[in-house]
Motif scaffolding. Structure first.
Motif, PDB file in Angstrom:
ATOM      1  N   GLU A 222     -37.780 -46.090  58.234  1.00  0.00           N
ATOM      2  CA  GLU A 222     -37.987 -44.708  58.697  1.00  0.00           C
ATOM      3  C   GLU A 222     -39.433 -44.267  58.464  1.00  0.00           C
ATOM      4  OE1 GLU A 222     -35.261 -45.592  56.705  1.00  0.00           O
ATOM      5  OE2 GLU A 222     -34.004 -45.708  58.502  1.00  0.00           O
ATOM      6  N   ASP A 223     -40.029 -44.661  57.310  1.00  0.00           N
ATOM      7  CA  ASP A 223     -41.445 -44.352  57.041  1.00  0.00           C
ATOM      8  C   ASP A 223     -42.325 -44.903  58.150  1.00  0.00           C
ATOM      9  OD1 ASP A 223     -40.706 -43.322  54.544  1.00  0.00           O
ATOM     10  OD2 ASP A 223     -41.289 -45.138  53.449  1.00  0.00           O
ATOM     11  N   LEU A 224     -42.048 -46.134  58.513  1.00  0.00           N
ATOM     12  CA  LEU A 224     -42.855 -46.807  59.522  1.00  0.00           C
ATOM     13  C   LEU A 224     -42.676 -46.164  60.893  1.00  0.00           C
ATOM     14  CD1 LEU A 224     -44.824 -49.097  59.887  1.00  0.00           C
ATOM     15  CD2 LEU A 224     -42.921 -50.656  60.156  1.00  0.00           C
ATOM     16  N   HIS A 225     -41.452 -45.844  61.266  1.00  0.00           N
ATOM     17  CA  HIS A 225     -41.200 -45.196  62.557  1.00  0.00           C
ATOM     18  C   HIS A 225     -41.884 -43.826  62.628  1.00  0.00           C
ATOM     19  CE1 HIS A 225     -38.664 -47.899  64.810  1.00  0.00           C
ATOM     20  NE2 HIS A 225     -37.991 -48.175  63.712  1.00  0.00           N
ATOM     21  N   LYS A 226     -41.871 -43.065  61.535  1.00  0.00           N
ATOM     22  CA  LYS A 226     -42.539 -41.759  61.511  1.00  0.00           C
ATOM     23  C   LYS A 226     -44.046 -41.917  61.742  1.00  0.00           C
ATOM     24  CE  LYS A 226     -39.301 -39.565  58.368  1.00  0.00           C
ATOM     25  NZ  LYS A 226     -39.086 -39.149  56.969  1.00  0.00           N
TER      26      LYS A 226
ATOM     27  N   LEU B 133     -49.661 -49.446  56.020  1.00  0.00           N
ATOM     28  CA  LEU B 133     -49.198 -48.581  57.114  1.00  0.00           C
ATOM     29  C   LEU B 133     -50.296 -48.322  58.134  1.00  0.00           C
ATOM     30  CD1 LEU B 133     -46.932 -46.043  55.212  1.00  0.00           C
ATOM     31  CD2 LEU B 133     -46.212 -47.805  56.815  1.00  0.00           C
ATOM     32  N   ASP B 134     -51.531 -48.111  57.682  1.00  0.00           N
ATOM     33  CA  ASP B 134     -52.634 -47.850  58.610  1.00  0.00           C
ATOM     34  C   ASP B 134     -52.924 -49.059  59.502  1.00  0.00           C
ATOM     35  OD1 ASP B 134     -52.992 -45.241  57.774  1.00  0.00           O
ATOM     36  OD2 ASP B 134     -54.513 -45.772  56.293  1.00  0.00           O
ATOM     37  N   SER B 135     -52.894 -50.261  58.933  1.00  0.00           N
ATOM     38  CA  SER B 135     -53.172 -51.448  59.747  1.00  0.00           C
ATOM     39  C   SER B 135     -52.055 -51.694  60.750  1.00  0.00           C
ATOM     40  CB  SER B 135     -53.404 -52.675  58.867  1.00  0.00           C
ATOM     41  OG  SER B 135     -52.251 -53.028  58.161  1.00  0.00           O
ATOM     42  N   LEU B 136     -50.816 -51.384  60.389  1.00  0.00           N
ATOM     43  CA  LEU B 136     -49.713 -51.538  61.343  1.00  0.00           C
ATOM     44  C   LEU B 136     -49.812 -50.501  62.456  1.00  0.00           C
ATOM     45  CD1 LEU B 136     -46.647 -52.345  59.077  1.00  0.00           C
ATOM     46  CD2 LEU B 136     -47.895 -53.895  60.573  1.00  0.00           C
ATOM     47  N   LYS B 137     -50.214 -49.291  62.119  1.00  0.00           N
ATOM     48  CA  LYS B 137     -50.329 -48.231  63.121  1.00  0.00           C
ATOM     49  C   LYS B 137     -51.354 -48.593  64.194  1.00  0.00           C
ATOM     50  CE  LYS B 137     -51.059 -43.316  63.701  1.00  0.00           C
ATOM     51  NZ  LYS B 137     -51.357 -42.039  63.065  1.00  0.00           N
ATOM     52  N   SER B 138     -52.413 -49.297  63.804  1.00  0.00           N
ATOM     53  CA  SER B 138     -53.476 -49.629  64.754  1.00  0.00           C
ATOM     54  C   SER B 138     -53.253 -50.980  65.449  1.00  0.00           C
ATOM     55  CB  SER B 138     -54.828 -49.644  64.030  1.00  0.00           C
ATOM     56  OG  SER B 138     -54.844 -50.667  63.051  1.00  0.00           O
ATOM     57  N   THR B 139     -52.143 -51.629  65.176  1.00  0.00           N
ATOM     58  CA  THR B 139     -51.872 -52.948  65.742  1.00  0.00           C
ATOM     59  C   THR B 139     -51.420 -52.844  67.196  1.00  0.00           C
ATOM     60  OG1 THR B 139     -51.293 -53.838  63.591  1.00  0.00           O
ATOM     61  CG2 THR B 139     -50.479 -55.029  65.495  1.00  0.00           C
ATOM     62  N   LYS B 140     -52.116 -53.551  68.082  1.00  0.00           N
ATOM     63  CA  LYS B 140     -51.773 -53.552  69.511  1.00  0.00           C
ATOM     64  C   LYS B 140     -50.578 -54.457  69.764  1.00  0.00           C
ATOM     65  CE  LYS B 140     -56.529 -52.872  70.886  1.00  0.00           C
ATOM     66  NZ  LYS B 140     -57.705 -53.469  71.459  1.00  0.00           N
TER      67      LYS B 140
END
Length: 128
Positions: free
Chosen positions: A121-125, A92-99
């Motif tokens: 839903e986890d990912l969208h949050k 989740l952290d690596s996806l959050k920081s993905t440009k």
């Protein structure tokens, strides 16, 4: 369509529609690869480590398998994935920081990441 021994997408073209699976299990580069707008089955890209140059279909009726993808930078996921999305080397952290990452609007199954099983839903949050 079993192309599991193909390592390069050079010169590969697909018909406008594929009702079943596309297995590109050994593909190591997706540069220049364009898929049909819709795939009726699974899309297997297990050995792809980077999504650079990849243009995915708008919808995949079953699973999308990227088990070895280490970077999702610039990746636009299909609008709809009817089954599971496998991203075992990302969390989740690596996806959050993905440009430039564009998430699917619908995943019918689960999202499998390095840190476990999630829902869309986890990912969208996390992303908002």
């Amino acid at each position: 369509l079993n192309l599991c021994n193909l390592t390069s997408a050079e010169g590969l073209t697909f018909p406008d529609s594929i009702d079943g699976n596309i297995d590109l299990d050994s593909l190591t580069s997706a540069e220049g690869l364009t898929f049909p707008d819709s795939i009726g089955g699974d899309l297997v890209l297990r050995n792809l480590t980077s999504a650079e140059g990849l243009k995915l279909p708008n919808s995949i009726n079953r699973d999308l398998d990227f088990r070895n993808l280490f970077s999702a930078e610039g990746l636009t996921f299909p609008n709809s994935i009817g089954g599971n999305l496998y991203l075992h080397n990302l969390d989740l952290d690596s996806l959050k920081s993905t440009k430039g990452l564009t998430l699917p609007n619908f995943i019918g199954g689960k999202l499998y990441l390095r840190d476990g099983e999630h829902t869309l839903e986890d990912l969208h949050k996390l992303m908002n």
